[in-house]
Design a protein around this motif. Structure first.
Motif, short mmCIF file in Angstrom:
data_model
loop_
_atom_site.label_atom_id
_atom_site.label_comp_id
_atom_site.label_asym_id
_atom_site.label_seq_id
_atom_site.Cartn_x
_atom_site.Cartn_y
_atom_site.Cartn_z
N ALA A 193 -4.85 4.29 3.38
CA ALA A 193 -5.66 3.80 4.41
C ALA A 193 -3.69 3.55 5.71
CB ALA A 193 -6.25 2.60 4.73
N ASN A 194 -3.24 3.39 5.12
CA ASN A 194 -1.78 3.81 6.18
C ASN A 194 -1.86 4.84 6.66
OD1 ASN A 194 -1.33 0.60 5.06
ND2 ASN A 194 0.11 1.51 3.74
N ASN A 217 -9.05 0.41 11.39
CA ASN A 217 -7.79 1.44 12.28
C ASN A 217 -7.45 2.08 12.00
OD1 ASN A 217 -7.46 -1.45 13.12
ND2 ASN A 217 -7.17 -2.66 11.86
N THR A 218 -7.23 2.89 10.83
CA THR A 218 -7.00 4.06 10.67
C THR A 218 -7.28 5.20 11.78
OG1 THR A 218 -6.46 3.60 8.30
CG2 THR A 218 -6.31 5.95 8.50
N LYS A 245 -9.67 3.55 6.74
CA LYS A 245 -9.77 2.07 7.84
C LYS A 245 -10.28 2.91 9.18
CE LYS A 245 -9.65 -0.75 3.73
NZ LYS A 245 -10.87 -0.62 2.92
N VAL A 262 -1.37 -0.15 7.65
CA VAL A 262 -2.42 -0.69 8.16
C VAL A 262 -3.65 -1.43 6.72
CG1 VAL A 262 -5.15 0.68 8.47
CG2 VAL A 262 -2.97 1.31 9.56
N ASP A 263 -3.66 -1.02 6.13
CA ASP A 263 -4.11 -1.47 5.17
C ASP A 263 -3.26 -1.83 3.45
OD1 ASP A 263 -6.57 -2.83 3.33
OD2 ASP A 263 -6.82 -1.51 2.56
N LYS A 264 -2.92 -2.89 2.88
CA LYS A 264 -2.10 -3.56 1.91
C LYS A 264 -2.50 -2.92 0.92
CE LYS A 264 0.29 -6.78 4.38
NZ LYS A 264 1.59 -7.37 4.49
N GLY A 265 -3.90 -3.77 1.04
CA GLY A 265 -4.79 -4.11 -0.37
C GLY A 265 -4.68 -2.79 -1.68
N CYS A 300 -2.02 -2.88 12.52
CA CYS A 300 -1.61 -2.90 11.15
C CYS A 300 -1.87 -4.21 10.82
CB CYS A 300 0.02 -2.52 11.15
SG CYS A 300 0.82 -1.31 12.13
N GLN A 301 -1.60 -4.67 9.65
CA GLN A 301 -2.52 -5.55 8.75
C GLN A 301 -1.05 -6.81 9.39
OE1 GLN A 301 -3.24 -6.34 4.74
NE2 GLN A 301 -5.01 -5.78 5.31
N GLY A 313 0.59 -1.44 -0.15
CA GLY A 313 -0.01 -0.41 -0.05
C GLY A 313 1.06 1.05 0.11
#
Ligand code: DP6
Length: 360
Positions: free
Chosen positions: A316-317, A289-290, A287, A213-216, A342-343, A121
């Motif tokens: 989201a990171n 988590n953010t 997200k 946080v989100d690696k998508g 974090c993922q 991400g």
């Protein structure tokens, strides 16, 4: 400077084949570039910290062809052929062809790798495009050896911008300004320049811990996002605000006033996301988590008075920013309180850096 000045005269030398290599870092904007005209001419000025650990290494091999034909290149990521990268680089070659007229005379092999995971991400466009632009400049320098370092860097930034806007801020360090404005003398829409004024020691070695946080895959590409600023009801106020924030940042950088620094960068980050949330179509890249992370940063800051703040890119990171002198306690807080959001508990420790490096 104008675009015309980047169009070369006839080259002095002949070069038949060779290899050049550069590593170029990512950067994190403090005042955000969001909204552009054609060819990445920004709607407002931006300023960034060049990073150190997050970078792309590119090896460019070239051999002169018998006849001039269309662009001829192959792209590899981590040793693997990547046909899906071709179109983006072809578009880049088309855009820069007028400034690098040798491009159709050579067959190129572009081998690239990133220090950060491809699916993290973390956008690789800034480091990737600047590394490629620097390799092409090294070839041009062999064709035209009297080129100065100042011109080399300026044109490398100019070409990088044509690949991806924020990439023009990755050539040098440690603080780069891009976009014509009154605060920074010598600033330009065409390329990034080194921030030329006094910077307090508080910012030396400034830390950026990137929470994955989100690696998508991004739901909305930057280019689509930038375009949604056309006709955005708040666009003009936002562009004006970026100019004001840059003017406000200057005394903050000079005095080392970290509380004001944090207030300014966090507001910038949230304004960027507010622009996305209020465009048509609207979208949300943060997200849950953010938000968890942001709230924990605020609570920790209140409880400890330590100078920890955050910024966000178009995703989201969370980039957690803090001075080196407070790194021990803040990193401990990140490990114990933030990593769980974090993922796979992943985060990357980076810090302010000094720009790209040529490799042998
Ligand atoms: C949110 O440079 O990725 O990171 O010019 O379309 O390639 P293109 O966009 P890009 O946009 C980056 C936007 C940002 C803010 C910033 O880095 O200033």
């Amino acid at each position: 400077m104008t675009e015309q000045q980047f169009i070369p005269q006839a080259y002095a030398n002949h070069v038949s084949s060779g290899t050049v290599s550069w590593e170029s870092p990512s950067n994190i904007a403090l005042i955000k570039y969001w909204g552009k005209k054609k060819d990445q001419i920004p709607e407002n000025p931006s300023i960034s910290f060049t990073l150190n650990a997050c970078k792309t290494t590119t090896v460019l091999s070239y051999s002169k062809k018998e006849t001039i034909s269309d662009f001829d290149f192959e792209v590899y990521l981590d040793g693997e052929r990547k046909p899906d990268f071709q179109p983006k680089i072809k578009t880049f070659f088309e855009r820069v062809f007028v400034y690098l007229p040798f491009l159709k005379q050579y067959k190129f092999k572009i081998e690239t790798s990133n220090t950060f995971p491809h699916s993290s991400g973390i956008a690789s466009s800034a480091s990737g495009m600047s590394a490629l632009a620097l390799c092409l400049m090294s070839l041009e320098q062999q064709l035209q050896p009297e080129m100065t370092t100042a011109f080399f860097n300026k044109k490398a930034s100019f070409l990088s911008r044509l690949g991806s806007g924020s990439a023009c801020r990755s050539i040098e360090g440690d603080i780069i300004v891009w976009g014509d404005n009154e605060t920074v003398k010598g600033s330009s829409d065409l390329f990034g320049v080194k921030y030329p004024y006094a910077v307090h020691d508080n910012f030396k070695g400034y830390q950026d811990t990137i929470l994955l946080v989100d690696k998508g895959e991004k739901q909305v590409s930057s280019t689509v996002g930038h375009n949604l600023m056309h006709g955005h009801p708040f666009a003009q106020q936002r562009f004006a605000q970026a100019h004001e924030n840059l003017s406000d940042l200057k005394p903050i950088l000079e005095s080392g006033d970290l509380d004001s620094f944090i207030a300014l960068i966090e507001r910038e980050a949230l304004t960027l996301h507010a622009m996305m949330m209020t465009s048509m179509p609207y979208f949300i890249l943060m997200k849950p988590n953010t938000l968890e992370v942001i709230n924990k940063i605020w609570a920790f800051r209140k409880a400890t008075s330590l100078h920890v703040g955050f910024t966000l890119d178009a995703g989201a990171n969370v980039h957690v920013l803090y001075p080196k002198t407070e790194a021990k306690s803040i990193l401990e807080f990140i490990k114990t309180e933030l990593a769980i959001h974090c993922q796979n508990g992943q985060f990357i420790c980076d810090e302010i850096g000094f720009g790209a490096k040529q490799l042998q």
